[in-house]
Scaffold this motif. Structure first.
Motif, mmCIF file in Angstrom:
data_model
loop_
_atom_site.group_PDB
_atom_site.id
_atom_site.type_symbol
_atom_site.label_atom_id
_atom_site.label_comp_id
_atom_site.label_asym_id
_atom_site.label_seq_id
_atom_site.Cartn_x
_atom_site.Cartn_y
_atom_site.Cartn_z
ATOM 1 N N THR A 152 -27.388 93.589 -10.437
ATOM 2 C CA THR A 152 -26.318 93.891 -10.655
ATOM 3 C C THR A 152 -25.807 95.685 -10.600
ATOM 4 N N ASP A 193 -17.291 95.476 -4.916
ATOM 5 C CA ASP A 193 -17.875 95.050 -6.229
ATOM 6 C C ASP A 193 -18.812 95.886 -7.100
ATOM 7 N N ARG A 387 -17.325 88.089 -8.639
ATOM 8 C CA ARG A 387 -17.987 88.715 -7.412
ATOM 9 C C ARG A 387 -18.049 87.454 -5.684
#
Length: 456
Positions: A152, A193, A387
């Motif tokens: 992430t 993202d 996402r």
């Protein structure tokens, strides 16, 4: 004899006889000239974006958009696109040099490099936006202490600020600012993202510390692990704008909230925003009101812009996960208590737009709120799930578990360094190569698909 001195340095001022490329005045002069010319050709400027022009040709809309002198022309017919190109080249082609005239630079077809992005219309009904080379360059140019990958772009403590952390020296601070600016360019075009992490990093560029540097490094590691992620947009025929607006309450060090906004009109996010709120609120309901109020200008503008483009929305839905905020927005004074004036102004503005029929507000559970992705650093399955809906990339589905060697900001191993005994050395993932070069001129018969042309 024309030289003067300012602050001890020699300076010469010159009056230009024509515009010089790169100057602000030059861009404005070109805009004025191009707009006047395109209006003479029968195009109408969209009143909500002065760099978008439309005209019906052969009963089909032809659209010209431009950023300074980078133009993009689209129409269903290849012949019409060639016609517009010829008119532009004749009027704005480069001046004659050494007896020869150089034509306007042009690319044809369904794949274009435009303003740093690669735009592909090759998949039926889809627009794919990528910046593979840009990501590749950022990863390869990153400092050695940013090696490795991460699942992430940010850890749970993204918004935490350590007041005791050591400040970066000037060189490191300048590097921090430079990389953050490049990430901002990337996240606003092809990689939303990473936008939540970048939004926070942008608030730290004036005085970054070592903790901020580690957070920046994690974004680079995430990009290294997802170099070929693609933003894929597919429009739905129902012509409905699905807005998701959310807020996290008092998550920053100064107790301000964080807004998240997303627009979908099918699959893949068309618009995303992640931003720290500009005022303090006294409850999560007030934070939600601030978030939807801050999003309203974009929501209303989008509706008006698309209407001028000939795309009338059948519905405009704003999803929220706070029922108290929804009641205030829908009922106005009937649901209000003793609140401060600035909060009243915000929710009454939303109430007025609802009463006009320009939008409606609908409840959505927090787990399904796409904009929740932009209000906090999500992790694990929820991060991958949202996402997937934002990027709409088949390569990175909700069940994807991209391997990462990120063990926290304090445990970083440089790729290629010797690994501990029994631990395999990490290998960098293969980079997906950019789409192959296009031929300069299209061939074959007109197949009825929308032709694209990029003109510089």
């Amino acid at each position: 004899e024309y030289m003067t001195y300012e602050k001890g340095k020699p300076v010469i001022y010159a009056r230009l006889s024509k515009a010089l490329y790169g100057q602000l005045e030059s861009a404005k002069l070109f805009y004025d000239k191009f707009r006047k010319q395109i209006e003479e050709w029968g195009f109408a400027i969209n009143p909500y974006d002065p760099c978008v022009a439309n005209r019906l040709i052969e009963d089909t809309q032809c659209t010209v958009v431009w950023h300074v002198d980078d133009l993009k022309v689209s129409h269903k017919s290849e012949t019409v696109v060639k016609l517009i190109y010829g008119m532009i080249d004749a009027e704005f082609g480069q001046e004659v040099v050494m007896g020869e005239k150089a034509a306007v630079t042009v690319t044809w077809g369904k794949v274009h490099d435009y303003l740093g992005m690669t735009l592909s219309y090759e998949r039926e009904g889809c627009l794919e936006i990528t910046m593979f080379d840009y990501v590749d360059a950022m990863v390869n140019e990153a400092p050695e202490d940013m090696a490795g990958t991460s699942a992430t772009p940010a850890a749970n403590h993204l918004f935490d600020v350590d007041e005791q952390a050591v400040k970066l020296d000037q060189d490191a601070a300048d590097q921090f600012h430079h990389i953050t600016a490049k990430l901002l360019f990337l996240c606003k075009r092809a990689r939303p993202d990473i936008q939540t992490a970048v939004a926070f990093l942008c608030t730290r560029v004036k005085g970054p510390d070592q903790d901020d540097y580690k957070k920046l490094a994690r974004v680079i590691k995430y990009l290294r692990g997802t170099p070929d992620m693609t933003l894929t947009i597919r429009m739905s025929p129902d012509q409905v704008a699905h807005w998701s607006v959310d807020a996290s309450y008092a998550v920053h060090a100064d107790m301000r909230g964080h807004n998240g906004t997303t627009l979908l009109m099918g699959e893949g996010a068309i618009y995303c925003s992640s931003a720290k709120q500009k005022l303090n609120t006294k409850s999560s309901t007030e934070s939600e009101l601030v978030a939807v109020s801050d999003a309203m200008p974009q929501i209303v503008w989008t509706r008006y812009f698309m209407h001028e483009q000939g795309w009338t929305l059948n519905d405009c839905v704003v999803y929220q996960d706070n029922k108290s905020a929804i009641l205030l927005e829908e009922n106005g004074r009937l649901s209000s208590g003793r609140r401060t004036r600035h909060i009243n102004i915000r929710y009454f503005f939303v109430t007025d737009r609802i009463a006009r029929g320009e939008l409606r507000v609908q409840y959505c559970p927090t787990a399904e709120m796409i904009s929740d992705f932009f209000t906090k650093p999500l992790q694990g399955a929820q991060f991958r799930k949202l996402r997937c809906r934002i990027m709409n990339d088949d390569k990175y589905g909700p069940d994807d578990t991209t391997e990462a060697d990120h063990r926290g900001v304090l445990n970083v191993r440089t790729t290629g360094a010797s690994a501990p005994d029994g631990e395999p050395e990490q290998q960098e993932p293969a980079m997906r190569r950019k789409i192959s070069e296009m031929t300069k001129w299209p061939n074959g018969n007109n197949d009825g698909s929308r032709r694209q042309i990029g003109v510089e």
